[in-house]
Design an enzyme around this catalytic site. Sequence first.
Site, PDB file in Angstrom:
ATOM      1  N   LYS A  70      23.274  65.938  45.764  1.00 33.88           N
ATOM      2  CA  LYS A  70      24.137  65.442  44.687  1.00 33.88           C
ATOM      3  C   LYS A  70      23.422  64.411  43.798  1.00 33.88           C
ATOM      4  CE  LYS A  70      28.376  66.409  47.235  1.00 33.88           C
ATOM      5  NZ  LYS A  70      29.770  65.973  47.503  1.00 33.88           N
ATOM      6  N   PHE A  94      41.312  63.666  43.794  1.00 28.51           N
ATOM      7  CA  PHE A  94      39.933  63.224  43.544  1.00 28.51           C
ATOM      8  C   PHE A  94      39.146  64.189  42.653  1.00 28.51           C
ATOM      9  CE2 PHE A  94      40.002  65.404  47.729  1.00 28.51           C
ATOM     10  CZ  PHE A  94      39.064  66.411  47.526  1.00 28.51           C
ATOM     11  N   THR A 149      32.075  64.695  56.106  1.00 26.61           N
ATOM     12  CA  THR A 149      32.285  64.508  54.668  1.00 26.61           C
ATOM     13  C   THR A 149      32.313  63.018  54.309  1.00 26.61           C
ATOM     14  OG1 THR A 149      33.605  66.524  54.645  1.00 26.61           O
ATOM     15  CG2 THR A 149      33.858  65.052  52.755  1.00 26.61           C
ATOM     16  N   ARG A 204      24.126  62.458  55.575  1.00 28.91           N
ATOM     17  CA  ARG A 204      25.132  61.614  54.907  1.00 28.91           C
ATOM     18  C   ARG A 204      25.128  60.190  55.457  1.00 28.91           C
ATOM     19  NH1 ARG A 204      29.526  66.457  54.577  1.00 28.91           N
ATOM     20  NH2 ARG A 204      29.219  67.011  52.384  1.00 28.91           N
ATOM     21  N   ASN A 213      28.716  61.590  48.447  1.00 29.81           N
ATOM     22  CA  ASN A 213      28.251  61.719  49.833  1.00 29.81           C
ATOM     23  C   ASN A 213      26.939  62.495  49.989  1.00 29.81           C
ATOM     24  OD1 ASN A 213      29.335  64.173  49.245  1.00 29.81           O
ATOM     25  ND2 ASN A 213      30.706  64.303  51.008  1.00 29.81           N
ATOM     26  N   HIS A 228      26.090  68.545  49.577  1.00 32.00           N
ATOM     27  CA  HIS A 228      27.163  69.518  49.837  1.00 32.00           C
ATOM     28  C   HIS A 228      26.595  70.674  50.636  1.00 32.00           C
ATOM     29  CE1 HIS A 228      30.408  72.391  49.114  1.00 32.00           C
ATOM     30  NE2 HIS A 228      29.458  73.261  48.854  1.00 32.00           N
TER      31      HIS A 228
END
Length: 131
Positions: free
Chosen positions: A3, A51, A85, A96, A106, A109
Amino acid sequence: MIKPDAVLDGHSGSILKMIEQAGFRIVAMKLTKLSPERAGQFYEVHKEKPFYDGLKEIMSKSQIVALVLEKENAVADFRKLIGSTNPANAEEGTIRKLYARSLESNAIHGSDSDENALLESRFFFSRTEEY
Ligand code: CMP
């Protein structure tokens, strides 16, 4: 997918190293940027969630690393490697736990099924079956 914040924080290399050392073969990889609209498409399944707007913003703020990975039992093993998560609940030594900023940001994915892995691979790469 690595991310935006994890790429911005300079963790792409360390994360790729962990992925390779865990026995995954990188089948396809690219550094790219999602528009908010495309991030929204990727996470369409969450469109009713509170979210969703924040997720689109976080996922489109800068570049991501899209990856197609291959391994026996890849989906389950990758989920073990990345951790929960919410990084607050992630096991020590998971991606993570090491590199996430927060639940919203986080670090990485992972697909949650073989079927979604195929759909998500096709979202980024047109001909993964050739690799
Ligand atoms: P990911 O595995 O990419 O799938 C959906 C993402 O939405 C998830 O990681 C988190 O980054 C985010 N997410 C999931 N649940 C929440 C939540 N309760 N609040 C905010 N973000 C969330």
